[in-house]
Enzyme design. Structure first.
Site, mmCIF file in Angstrom:
data_model
loop_
_atom_site.group_PDB
_atom_site.id
_atom_site.type_symbol
_atom_site.label_atom_id
_atom_site.label_comp_id
_atom_site.label_asym_id
_atom_site.label_seq_id
_atom_site.Cartn_x
_atom_site.Cartn_y
_atom_site.Cartn_z
ATOM 1 N N GLN A 1 0.830 -1.203 0.000
ATOM 2 C CA GLN A 1 0.000 0.000 0.000
ATOM 3 C C GLN A 1 0.870 1.260 0.000
ATOM 4 O OE1 GLN A 1 -3.271 0.347 -0.301
ATOM 5 N NE2 GLN A 1 -3.777 -1.831 -0.252
ATOM 6 N N GLU B 1 -1.657 -16.265 -4.566
ATOM 7 C CA GLU B 1 -1.141 -15.078 -5.258
ATOM 8 C C GLU B 1 -0.418 -15.530 -6.524
ATOM 9 O OE1 GLU B 1 0.225 -11.802 -6.746
ATOM 10 O OE2 GLU B 1 -1.038 -11.645 -4.946
ATOM 11 N N CYS C 1 -10.718 -1.477 -4.464
ATOM 12 C CA CYS C 1 -10.199 -0.148 -4.772
ATOM 13 C C CYS C 1 -10.949 0.492 -5.924
ATOM 14 C CB CYS C 1 -8.698 -0.208 -5.081
ATOM 15 S SG CYS C 1 -8.268 -1.288 -6.458
#
Length: 441
Positions: free
Chosen positions: A248, A309, A389
């Site tokens: 982030q 991931e 987001c």
């Protein structure tokens, strides 16, 4: 009309993507650098579509009381549009008004694309980091600046260094980077020339700024400076991550998001342990294991958590970052393929554990999509927490979840990108047969 034509426009609303809306002779016109309620002079830039036009604001004829001098002087409305750097598209708006506009955009998306009626939520600023003795170690600035610990600059063919101009690939040299931390800004502004390509600046928890030069075609020596392993700290826990890997960008964001996710999970099971220690919990799009660690901490030392991931380097770090929990592991794979395969192959015993579990999704801006949502629903987890987001992608995925038997029981919005149009949201979903908790802010 032709591109280049000047019109006067009454701005009536805000749209997804950091642009504002008006109508000229019945046609919708999208413009940046405005505020609802203003009258502005606009130069049309795109008149090819029948349904709408686009333009640039050249002058504010009747200003909103919420307009302020832009936090990035070079992006203010008196600068020619082609010379305004991008990345701070709400920087001309009072901070509280920025937040109300973001609430409007998110609420509109949830209603129009998610089919929800009047979702109730507030927009929260990034939470301060507080020491055990009550001292505030870090907090948001009053004007929403100084928060970026990661900045990308670009280098053009002439060697000029700077951000891109808004909505273009033209490099604009700048003399200020107000959204960056002071250390990142100083390091960035000291770079005046470079090889064509990109330069990333990264400031991890140790405070030292790394300058990662990424010339077009790669480095001549073949080394990737982005593979340096750095440490980020959240809630007293260290996370290993590549300097060039995803983390982030707001210095308080990881802290705020993990707190919000933990609160959402606790609220979803008010009558029992926040996370069932016997369940199987999934952290999808897991990166280096930030949210996987959140789930594991809530579930306890024997937690079974799997982080998935697609980036093998991030997965490698996630394995180390989750190593203290014997039941935690990290797997490399595309989430859509991994979760679809699990839904097809899971045994009855695995499905039983999954049904008591939490699935955490933190997809890229495009969202998880129907394939992933349907596969997650097929696994039947008790609770789903979705970190988003992009408001429209979130709304579409929540609508799909509703179609396959999951109710959205809470949404919390976070302003971890102040002075830009971006907004983060954390949505909590429960199987339709679980207790209804109602909307929560």
């Amino acid at each position: 009309m032709d591109a280049g034509t000047l019109i006067d426009l009454d701005v009536t609303g805000v749209a997804h993507g950091g642009v504002f809306v008006g109508r000229h002779e019945g046609r919708v016109v999208f413009v940046p650098d405005a505020i609802p309620g203003e009258r502005v002079r606009v130069r049309l830039t795109d008149v090819k579509k029948k349904s709408f036009w686009r333009g640039d604001v050249l002058e504010v004829l009747d200003a909103s009381p919420d307009r302020r001098p832009h936090v990035w002087r070079q992006a203010d409305v008196d600068v020619p549009p082609e010379l305004r750097p991008g990345g701070a598209d709400f920087g001309h708006i009072d901070l509280q008004r920025q937040r109300s506009l973001k609430v409007e955009v998110l609420a509109d998306a949830l209603q129009r694309f998610g089919g929800m009626s009047a979702p109730a939520f507030t927009l929260e600023s990034a939470a301060p980091i507080v020491a055990p003795d009550g001292r505030i170690l870090a907090e948001e600035t009053g004007d929403g600046t100084g928060w970026r610990t990661r900045v990308s600059l670009h280098v053009d063919e002439e060697g000029r260094v700077g951000p891109y101009a808004a909505r273009s690939h033209t490099v604009i040299p700048v003399d200020d980077l107000p959204l960056a931390s002071a250390e990142v800004a100083d390091a960035a502004l000291a770079i005046t020339r470079g090889e064509p390509g990109r330069i990333d600046l990264v400031q991890p928890a140790d405070g030292s700024v790394r300058v990662l030069r990424r010339p077009d075609g790669g480095r001549r020596d073949g080394k990737d400076p982005g593979r340096e392993v750095v440490i980020e700290t959240v809630g007293g826990r260290d996370f290993r991550v590549d300097a060039g890997g995803f983390w982030q960008v707001h210095r308080l964001a990881a802290h705020s998001l993990t707190d919000t996710v933990a609160s959402a999970v606790r609220a979803a099971r008010p009558d029992g342990p926040a996370v069932d220690p016997d369940g199987w919990h999934l952290d999808l799009y897991g990166g280096v294991g930030l949210f996987g660690a959140t789930l594991a901490e809530l579930a306890g030392p024997t937690a079974r958590v799997t982080s998935v991931e697609s980036d093998p380097r991030a997965t490698e770090h996630a394995g180390g970052n989750l190593a203290e929990w014997v039941g935690a592991r990290a797997e490399t794979g595309r989430v859509d393929r991994w979760v679809t395969r699990l839904a097809a192959e899971a045994s009855l015993a695995q499905r039983e554990r999954l049904s008591h579990g939490v699935v955490l999704l933190d997809p890229p801006r495009a969202g998880a999509g129907r394939v992933v949502v349907e596969a997650v629903a097929d696994l039947g987890p008790e609770t789903v927490v979705y970190v988003a987001c992009d408001p429209v992608a979130l709304a579409r995925d929540l609508a799909t979840f509703r179609d396959v038997g999951y109710d959205t029981v809470g949404v919390r919005a976070l302003d971890i990108f102040p002075n830009s149009h971006h907004v983060e949201a954390v949505a909590t979903l429960r199987r339709a047969d679980a207790p209804k908790l109602g909307w929560s802010a």
